[in-house]
Each structure stands twice: as structure tokens, then as C-alpha cells.
Scaffold this motif. Sequence first.
Motif, PDB file in Angstrom:
ATOM      1  N   UNK A   7       0.817  -1.316   0.061  1.00 44.27           N
ATOM      2  CA  UNK A   7       0.140  -0.013  -0.088  1.00 44.27           C
ATOM      3  C   UNK A   7       0.860   1.180   0.028  1.00 44.27           C
ATOM      4  N   UNK A   8       0.646   2.070  -1.038  1.00 38.64           N
ATOM      5  CA  UNK A   8       1.103   3.216  -1.104  1.00 38.64           C
ATOM      6  C   UNK A   8       0.520   4.406  -0.318  1.00 38.64           C
ATOM      7  N   UNK A   9       0.924   4.979   0.544  1.00 39.87           N
ATOM      8  CA  UNK A   9       0.035   6.106   1.481  1.00 39.87           C
ATOM      9  C   UNK A   9       0.668   7.405   0.750  1.00 39.87           C
ATOM     10  N   UNK A  19      -1.538   9.285 -10.388  1.00 38.16           N
ATOM     11  CA  UNK A  19      -1.626   8.408 -11.621  1.00 38.16           C
ATOM     12  C   UNK A  19      -1.607   6.867 -11.339  1.00 38.16           C
ATOM     13  N   UNK A  20      -2.285   6.165 -11.642  1.00 36.80           N
ATOM     14  CA  UNK A  20      -1.976   4.424 -11.769  1.00 36.80           C
ATOM     15  C   UNK A  20      -1.782   4.125 -13.218  1.00 36.80           C
ATOM     16  N   UNK A  21      -0.624   3.593 -13.335  1.00 37.00           N
ATOM     17  CA  UNK A  21      -0.151   2.998 -14.739  1.00 37.00           C
ATOM     18  C   UNK A  21      -0.010   4.284 -15.508  1.00 37.00           C
ATOM     19  N   UNK A  22      -0.474   4.177 -16.903  1.00 36.84           N
ATOM     20  CA  UNK A  22      -0.302   5.151 -17.863  1.00 36.84           C
ATOM     21  C   UNK A  22      -1.640   5.885 -18.164  1.00 36.84           C
ATOM     22  N   UNK A  23      -2.814   5.120 -17.650  1.00 35.84           N
ATOM     23  CA  UNK A  23      -4.047   5.571 -18.093  1.00 35.84           C
ATOM     24  C   UNK A  23      -5.207   5.712 -17.073  1.00 35.84           C
ATOM     25  N   UNK A  24      -4.924   5.880 -15.789  1.00 33.53           N
ATOM     26  CA  UNK A  24      -5.724   5.860 -14.756  1.00 33.53           C
ATOM     27  C   UNK A  24      -5.262   7.190 -13.761  1.00 33.53           C
ATOM     28  N   UNK A  25      -6.073   8.047 -13.724  1.00 27.91           N
ATOM     29  CA  UNK A  25      -5.911   9.478 -12.911  1.00 27.91           C
ATOM     30  C   UNK A  25      -6.744   9.448 -11.738  1.00 27.91           C
TER      31      UNK A  25
END
Length: 87
Positions: A7-9, A19-25
Motif C-alpha cells: 500500500x502506497x500512502x 496516476x495509476x499506470x499510464x491511463x488512470x488518474x
Amino acid sequence: MKVVKIMLVLSRKVGESILIGDNIQVKVIKIENGVVKIGIMAPSDVKIYREEIYSTVAAHNKAALGTADLLTNVMKLKEALRNDKDR
């Protein structure tokens, strides 16, 4: 192979994103009375669920599968009894 989850806090302010990966904000839209409103931009093929809804649906699906298995077993038993009676 064991899958390790971490888990990144992060701390974010209104208007800031992650951003999660290249395509989720994921963007913080508003914080008011201890409630955080977030916006999620993702491709249309990415399914996004509130955790409590996902958990409820998953539990209902699991229960339905159990009911289907029970019904299948009852039908098999009924068929076996019918076949035994015909002998």
C-alpha cells in the motif's frame, strides 16, 4: 509464486492527482467535513466499484452459486431415485 501487495500512502490537496499506470488518474475534487470527493479518469473498459458495493455483490453471487449447486444436487438426487425406482 506468491503475490506481494503493498500500500502506497500519499497526501494530496484539492486539485492534486495521482496516476495509476499510464491511463488512470485519481484526483481530489473536494474535502469537506471529513469527506473526500475524488474523481477517477480511466478507460471505459476499466471497471470501477465502491468497495462496499463490490463486496455485497460478490457475497450475493457466492450465495447464488451455493443455491445453484444445491439445486443441481437435488436434481441429481431426484434423478438417481427415479432411476433406482425404475429398476
